[in-house]
Design an enzyme around this catalytic site. Structure first.
Site, PDB file in Angstrom:
ATOM      1  N   ASP A 174       1.360  37.913  22.600  1.00  0.00           N
ATOM      2  CA  ASP A 174       0.621  38.827  21.715  1.00  0.00           C
ATOM      3  C   ASP A 174       1.325  38.933  20.360  1.00  0.00           C
ATOM      4  O   ASP A 174       0.682  39.028  19.307  1.00  0.00           O
ATOM      5  CB  ASP A 174       0.516  40.211  22.372  1.00  0.00           C
ATOM      6  CG  ASP A 174      -0.141  40.136  23.736  1.00  0.00           C
ATOM      7  OD1 ASP A 174      -1.135  39.399  23.863  1.00  0.00           O
ATOM      8  OD2 ASP A 174       0.347  40.781  24.676  1.00  0.00           O
ATOM      9  N   HIS A 201      -0.674  44.181  28.285  1.00  0.00           N
ATOM     10  CA  HIS A 201      -1.129  42.818  27.990  1.00  0.00           C
ATOM     11  C   HIS A 201      -2.513  42.558  28.580  1.00  0.00           C
ATOM     12  O   HIS A 201      -2.665  41.800  29.530  1.00  0.00           O
ATOM     13  CB  HIS A 201      -0.119  41.774  28.510  1.00  0.00           C
ATOM     14  CG  HIS A 201      -0.584  40.364  28.287  1.00  0.00           C
ATOM     15  ND1 HIS A 201      -0.682  39.804  27.030  1.00  0.00           N
ATOM     16  CD2 HIS A 201      -1.032  39.419  29.144  1.00  0.00           C
ATOM     17  CE1 HIS A 201      -1.157  38.576  27.131  1.00  0.00           C
ATOM     18  NE2 HIS A 201      -1.386  38.318  28.411  1.00  0.00           N
TER      19      HIS A 201
HETATM   20  P1  NAD Z   1      -1.771  27.109  36.663  1.00  0.00           P
HETATM   21  O1  NAD Z   1      -2.770  27.247  37.744  1.00  0.00           O
HETATM   22  O2  NAD Z   1      -1.850  25.929  35.780  1.00  0.00           O
HETATM   23  O3  NAD Z   1      -0.306  27.125  37.287  1.00  0.00           O
HETATM   24  C1  NAD Z   1       0.097  28.076  38.217  1.00  0.00           C
HETATM   25  C2  NAD Z   1       1.118  27.436  39.123  1.00  0.00           C
HETATM   26  O4  NAD Z   1       1.559  28.442  40.032  1.00  0.00           O
HETATM   27  C3  NAD Z   1       0.559  26.266  39.960  1.00  0.00           C
HETATM   28  O5  NAD Z   1       1.373  25.126  39.772  1.00  0.00           O
HETATM   29  C4  NAD Z   1       0.639  26.777  41.388  1.00  0.00           C
HETATM   30  O6  NAD Z   1       0.928  25.779  42.347  1.00  0.00           O
HETATM   31  C5  NAD Z   1       1.784  27.777  41.268  1.00  0.00           C
HETATM   32  N1  NAD Z   1       1.820  28.748  42.362  1.00  0.00           N
HETATM   33  C6  NAD Z   1       0.807  29.432  42.921  1.00  0.00           C
HETATM   34  N2  NAD Z   1       1.278  30.214  43.912  1.00  0.00           N
HETATM   35  C7  NAD Z   1       2.613  30.013  43.952  1.00  0.00           C
HETATM   36  C8  NAD Z   1       3.651  30.520  44.763  1.00  0.00           C
HETATM   37  N3  NAD Z   1       3.422  31.395  45.744  1.00  0.00           N
HETATM   38  N4  NAD Z   1       4.901  30.098  44.529  1.00  0.00           N
HETATM   39  C9  NAD Z   1       5.154  29.215  43.543  1.00  0.00           C
HETATM   40  N5  NAD Z   1       4.214  28.698  42.745  1.00  0.00           N
HETATM   41  C10 NAD Z   1       2.958  29.090  42.954  1.00  0.00           C
HETATM   42  O7  NAD Z   1      -1.817  28.468  35.808  1.00  0.00           O
HETATM   43  P2  NAD Z   1      -1.154  28.750  34.360  1.00  0.00           P
HETATM   44  O8  NAD Z   1      -2.112  28.386  33.321  1.00  0.00           O
HETATM   45  O9  NAD Z   1       0.204  28.161  34.352  1.00  0.00           O
HETATM   46  O10 NAD Z   1      -1.076  30.355  34.403  1.00  0.00           O
HETATM   47  C11 NAD Z   1      -0.234  30.997  35.302  1.00  0.00           C
HETATM   48  C12 NAD Z   1      -0.372  32.506  35.178  1.00  0.00           C
HETATM   49  O11 NAD Z   1       0.089  32.953  33.902  1.00  0.00           O
HETATM   50  C13 NAD Z   1      -1.804  33.017  35.282  1.00  0.00           C
HETATM   51  O12 NAD Z   1      -1.847  34.166  36.094  1.00  0.00           O
HETATM   52  C14 NAD Z   1      -2.172  33.358  33.861  1.00  0.00           C
HETATM   53  O13 NAD Z   1      -3.165  34.338  33.770  1.00  0.00           O
HETATM   54  C15 NAD Z   1      -0.850  33.852  33.345  1.00  0.00           C
HETATM   55  N6  NAD Z   1      -0.693  33.885  31.891  1.00  0.00           N
HETATM   56  C16 NAD Z   1      -0.031  34.923  31.339  1.00  0.00           C
HETATM   57  C17 NAD Z   1       0.167  34.985  29.977  1.00  0.00           C
HETATM   58  C18 NAD Z   1       0.932  36.127  29.372  1.00  0.00           C
HETATM   59  O14 NAD Z   1       0.851  36.317  28.155  1.00  0.00           O
HETATM   60  N7  NAD Z   1       1.697  36.881  30.113  1.00  0.00           N
HETATM   61  C19 NAD Z   1      -0.335  33.967  29.161  1.00  0.00           C
HETATM   62  C20 NAD Z   1      -0.999  32.912  29.743  1.00  0.00           C
HETATM   63  C21 NAD Z   1      -1.190  32.875  31.121  1.00  0.00           C
HETATM   64  C1  LMR Z   2      -3.336  35.177  27.314  1.00  0.00           C
HETATM   65  O1  LMR Z   2      -3.217  36.219  26.675  1.00  0.00           O
HETATM   66  O2  LMR Z   2      -3.604  34.088  26.776  1.00  0.00           O
HETATM   67  C2  LMR Z   2      -3.086  35.196  28.782  1.00  0.00           C
HETATM   68  O3  LMR Z   2      -2.950  36.489  29.268  1.00  0.00           O
HETATM   69  C3  LMR Z   2      -4.076  34.402  29.569  1.00  0.00           C
HETATM   70  C4  LMR Z   2      -5.445  34.996  29.578  1.00  0.00           C
HETATM   71  O4  LMR Z   2      -5.989  35.195  30.678  1.00  0.00           O
HETATM   72  O5  LMR Z   2      -6.014  35.251  28.519  1.00  0.00           O
END
Ligand code: NAD
Ligand code: LMR
Length: 340
Positions: A174, A201
């Protein structure tokens, strides 16, 4: 100064010969083979404070580790799967644990729609952190952050190892978006545009304090549009990826930046960054967690800063934020109570 015992002889040797032992850290990434996990692992490999990188995932982590390990930087990279105690091995001796494990959004979903799947993933990983790395600094990326951070806190409390200074919800994306978007409005460089973003967030819980930026003059429709873009920047990416997930590359950069800020602080140079922490700011209103500027130091979240002077416009945003945030936090706490 933080000195934490290493599990391997190799790391002990590296530490012994390092010019400053306090800048050698083991970082574990849980969910390392995912969209965020892979570029984050690469960026952490390039961080010279990281001497031991432990990459854990349900699948694919050894391949990611082998790939990243060829990048010429003097750190060990090891991939772990659940078999053969992989999670325990990844976590043992970790100074910092970064958790991007869990499913991402698809168009039309809110972050809260991820709760049913991600809450139990994060709960189970938090249990392992409590068992194998109880002193680690734990950085939560998995959504919905407003609820997953309270989930981790409840799990660690139940194990008697909760230290509020060591748990962080990563809201850095953010902050990066705010700098980038305001620079687009003003035709400036994003690196010259620090913007404090507070609250939580997701959607209206994301509150950019534009009045405290370099451009308190931004007002009217421009301010509405800028605020909305920062609050809903995630949706822009989800929509553009059209079913293939949410922000991964910008998120990896954001998490690498926050991890570096933390490691820099652990090494003795304090850094101040907004992050979602166990916070005194609105506890009297029943809101246990809140993102605001936090000065990081050797013990973690050392100073949680007040919001400072905010405009009337921002006061209204903060009021709206508190309503949703309180519900999101309560949902996480209730989940652990009902599903310990
Ligand atoms: P993705 O599906 O590409 O990757 C997630 C990974 O987690 C996969 O490789 C999966 O195998 C693994 N996984 C699932 N369960 C697991 C477990 N029990 N132990 C270990 N690994 C496990 O998803 P992504 O795009 O990398 O996003 C991941 C998370 O981050 C999502 O929940 C998304 O919403 C979040 N996110 C948060 C922010 C933020 O600003 N905080 C920003 C973007 C995404
Ligand atoms: C973001 O802000 O990009 C992440 O929290 C992923 C989402 O779900 O938007």
């Amino acid at each position: 100064m933080v000195l934490i015992a290493r599990s391997s002889f190799f790391n002990a040797q590296r530490r012994a010969f390092s010019s400053s032992a306090a800048t050698a850290y083991k970082v574990a990434v849980l969910g390392a083979a995912g969209g965020i996990g892979q570029p984050l692992s690469l960026l952490l490999k390039l961080n010279d404070k990281v001497t031991d990188l432990a990459l854990y995932d349900l699948r694919g982590a050894p391949g990611v580790a082998a790939d990243v390990s060829h990048v010429p930087a003097n750190s060990t990279v090891t991939g772990y799967l659940p078999a053969d105690g992989g999670l325990e091995k990844a976590l043992t001796g970790a100074d910092v644990v970064v958790i991007p494990a869990g499913i991402p959004r698809k168009p039309g979903m809110t972050r809260d729609d991820l709760f049913n799947t991600n809450a139990s993933i994060v709960r189970d990983l938090a249990k392992a952190v409590g068992d194998y790395a109880p002193k680690a600094f734990t950085l939560i990326i998995s959504n919905p952050v407003n609820s997953t951070v309270p989930i981790v806190s409840e799990v660690l409390k139940s194990k008697g190892v909760y230290d509020p200074k060591r748990l962080f919800g990563v809201t850095t994306l953010d902050v990066l978006r705010a700098s980038r978007f305001i620079s687009q409005v003003k035709g400036t460089k994003p690196e010259d545009e620090p913007v404090t973003v507070v609250g939580g967030h997701s959607g209206v819980t994301i509150v950019p304090l534009i009045s405290q930026s370099n451009h308190p003059d931004i007002s009217g429709e421009t301010l509405d549009a800028l605020t909305n873009r920062i609050q809903f920047g995630g949706d822009e990416v989800v929509k553009a990826k059209d079913g293939a997930g949410s922000a991964t590359l910008s998120m990896a950069q954001a998490a690498a930046r926050f991890t570096n800020s933390l490691l820099t602080s652990l090494s003795g140079t304090p850094v101040t960054e907004p992050t979602f922490v166990d916070s005194p700011l609105f506890k009297s209103e029943g809101i246990e967690f809140f993102a605001s500027k936090v000065t990081l130091g050797p013990s973690g979240a050392e100073t949680i800063h007040e919001l400072g002077a905010v405009s009337e416009y921002e006061e209204k945003l903060i009021e709206a934020c508190k309503v949703d945030l309180k519900k999101n936090i309560a949902k996480g706490v209730a989940f652990v109570e009902q599903n310990p």
